[in-house]
Design a protein around this motif. Sequence first.
Motif, PDB file in Angstrom:
ATOM      1  N   GLN A  53       9.986  -6.719   2.905  1.00 52.32           N
ATOM      2  CA  GLN A  53      11.319  -7.011   2.386  1.00 52.32           C
ATOM      3  C   GLN A  53      12.349  -6.436   3.351  1.00 52.32           C
ATOM      4  N   THR A  54      13.350  -7.241   3.693  1.00 53.48           N
ATOM      5  CA  THR A  54      14.442  -6.738   4.520  1.00 53.48           C
ATOM      6  C   THR A  54      15.549  -6.250   3.602  1.00 53.48           C
ATOM      7  N   VAL A  55      16.133  -5.114   3.981  1.00 53.67           N
ATOM      8  CA  VAL A  55      17.121  -4.457   3.131  1.00 53.67           C
ATOM      9  C   VAL A  55      18.402  -4.227   3.923  1.00 53.67           C
ATOM     10  N   SER A  56      19.479  -4.814   3.458  1.00 51.30           N
ATOM     11  CA  SER A  56      20.791  -4.580   4.053  1.00 51.30           C
ATOM     12  C   SER A  56      21.356  -3.269   3.507  1.00 51.30           C
ATOM     13  N   ILE A  57      21.871  -2.438   4.403  1.00 49.72           N
ATOM     14  CA  ILE A  57      22.565  -1.241   3.924  1.00 49.72           C
ATOM     15  C   ILE A  57      24.048  -1.526   3.731  1.00 49.72           C
ATOM     16  N   ASN A  58      24.445  -2.772   3.991  1.00 45.29           N
ATOM     17  CA  ASN A  58      25.822  -3.197   3.747  1.00 45.29           C
ATOM     18  C   ASN A  58      26.013  -3.473   2.256  1.00 45.29           C
ATOM     19  N   ASP A  59      27.227  -3.807   1.879  1.00 46.01           N
ATOM     20  CA  ASP A  59      27.514  -4.181   0.490  1.00 46.01           C
ATOM     21  C   ASP A  59      27.061  -5.597   0.164  1.00 46.01           C
ATOM     22  N   THR A  60      26.721  -6.371   1.194  1.00 45.53           N
ATOM     23  CA  THR A  60      26.241  -7.741   1.014  1.00 45.53           C
ATOM     24  C   THR A  60      24.925  -7.905   1.766  1.00 45.53           C
ATOM     25  N   ILE A  61      24.213  -9.001   1.502  1.00 51.04           N
ATOM     26  CA  ILE A  61      22.951  -9.234   2.202  1.00 51.04           C
ATOM     27  C   ILE A  61      23.158  -9.718   3.630  1.00 51.04           C
ATOM     28  N   ALA A  62      24.371 -10.090   3.987  1.00 52.55           N
ATOM     29  CA  ALA A  62      24.665 -10.554   5.346  1.00 52.55           C
ATOM     30  C   ALA A  62      24.725  -9.360   6.302  1.00 52.55           C
ATOM     31  N   VAL A  63      23.987  -9.493   7.416  1.00 55.24           N
ATOM     32  CA  VAL A  63      23.950  -8.450   8.433  1.00 55.24           C
ATOM     33  C   VAL A  63      24.068  -9.134   9.790  1.00 55.24           C
ATOM     34  N   VAL A  64      24.811  -8.506  10.711  1.00 48.98           N
ATOM     35  CA  VAL A  64      25.008  -9.065  12.051  1.00 48.98           C
ATOM     36  C   VAL A  64      24.332  -8.146  13.064  1.00 48.98           C
ATOM     37  N   SER A  65      23.493  -8.734  13.904  1.00 45.72           N
ATOM     38  CA  SER A  65      22.720  -7.960  14.874  1.00 45.72           C
ATOM     39  C   SER A  65      23.596  -7.485  16.032  1.00 45.72           C
ATOM     40  N   ALA A  66      22.988  -6.688  16.889  1.00 40.81           N
ATOM     41  CA  ALA A  66      23.677  -6.170  18.081  1.00 40.81           C
ATOM     42  C   ALA A  66      24.077  -7.308  19.018  1.00 40.81           C
ATOM     43  N   HIS A  67      23.374  -8.440  18.923  1.00 42.92           N
ATOM     44  CA  HIS A  67      23.656  -9.574  19.798  1.00 42.92           C
ATOM     45  C   HIS A  67      24.304 -10.724  19.028  1.00 42.92           C
ATOM     46  N   ASN A  68      24.991 -10.339  17.950  1.00 33.64           N
ATOM     47  CA  ASN A  68      25.827 -11.250  17.175  1.00 33.64           C
ATOM     48  C   ASN A  68      25.062 -12.390  16.504  1.00 33.64           C
ATOM     49  N   ILE A  69      23.856 -12.101  16.054  1.00 30.87           N
ATOM     50  CA  ILE A  69      23.090 -13.068  15.273  1.00 30.87           C
ATOM     51  C   ILE A  69      23.195 -12.648  13.812  1.00 30.87           C
ATOM     52  N   SER A  70      23.647 -13.556  12.974  1.00 27.23           N
ATOM     53  CA  SER A  70      23.788 -13.269  11.550  1.00 27.23           C
ATOM     54  C   SER A  70      22.473 -13.554  10.833  1.00 27.23           C
ATOM     55  N   VAL A  71      22.055 -12.612  10.003  1.00 27.50           N
ATOM     56  CA  VAL A  71      20.849 -12.800   9.202  1.00 27.50           C
ATOM     57  C   VAL A  71      21.167 -12.441   7.761  1.00 27.50           C
ATOM     58  N   ASP A  76      20.258  -2.455  -4.708  1.00 29.86           N
ATOM     59  CA  ASP A  76      19.529  -3.300  -5.656  1.00 29.86           C
ATOM     60  C   ASP A  76      18.017  -3.115  -5.579  1.00 29.86           C
ATOM     61  N   ALA A  77      17.561  -2.234  -4.708  1.00 34.88           N
ATOM     62  CA  ALA A  77      16.123  -2.096  -4.463  1.00 34.88           C
ATOM     63  C   ALA A  77      15.530  -0.903  -5.197  1.00 34.88           C
ATOM     64  N   ASP A  78      14.258  -1.063  -5.526  1.00 31.88           N
ATOM     65  CA  ASP A  78      13.459   0.023  -6.079  1.00 31.88           C
ATOM     66  C   ASP A  78      12.354   0.270  -5.057  1.00 31.88           C
ATOM     67  N   PHE A  79      12.412   1.401  -4.390  1.00 33.10           N
ATOM     68  CA  PHE A  79      11.496   1.671  -3.285  1.00 33.10           C
ATOM     69  C   PHE A  79      10.248   2.432  -3.721  1.00 33.10           C
ATOM     70  N   SER A  80      10.004   2.542  -5.017  1.00 28.66           N
ATOM     71  CA  SER A  80       8.876   3.335  -5.497  1.00 28.66           C
ATOM     72  C   SER A  80       7.525   2.771  -5.057  1.00 28.66           C
ATOM     73  N   ASP A  81       7.487   1.489  -4.690  1.00 25.78           N
ATOM     74  CA  ASP A  81       6.237   0.863  -4.271  1.00 25.78           C
ATOM     75  C   ASP A  81       6.069   0.808  -2.751  1.00 25.78           C
TER      76      ASP A  81
END
Length: 182
Positions: free
Chosen positions: A32-50, A58-63
Amino acid sequence: MKKVYVFLANGFEDIEAITTIDVLRRGGLNVQTVSINDTIAVVSAHNISVMADLCFGDADFSDAQLLVLPGGLPGADNLKAHSGLRELLVSHSAAGRHIGAICAAPIVLGNACLLDGKHATCYPGFEGALGNANAVGEGVVTDGNITTAKGPAFSLPFAYTLLQQLTDADTAQQVKDGMLYQ
């Protein structure tokens, strides 16, 4: 199924994140990919949006069996500044679970004192931010439950190392063979 969380912050290093996600998923792990931003949109160092799978809050990391930190700038600095992630890493490590950090991201672990007394590697020039680690120049280093890698060129060996830790040597070799890794 073993659960892996890969943390994405604006400015993450593209190849380090995507390669690791790809290899671990090929190996049958639930990543699972997890954004530490307030939204799921994240921009890479080379300006690629994912779009991440979920936001940190919103995540439960207990597993989680493995937490992964890609490098890149300012991505690693953004990860380091996230207090919730720091707390998660500390508790995850205390439980003896796996952590991986590549390139500049080992500074996040150094800042949390998780590398103290351990051998670790990072992108050249960041050694001073590894806390009381024994900084070595190797490409991929595992000490206890923590695996660190030097930089983008080591993305595949880093990912294969993590895959083998959570599965076995045969699974890692099958993925390597399927990807024509020499």
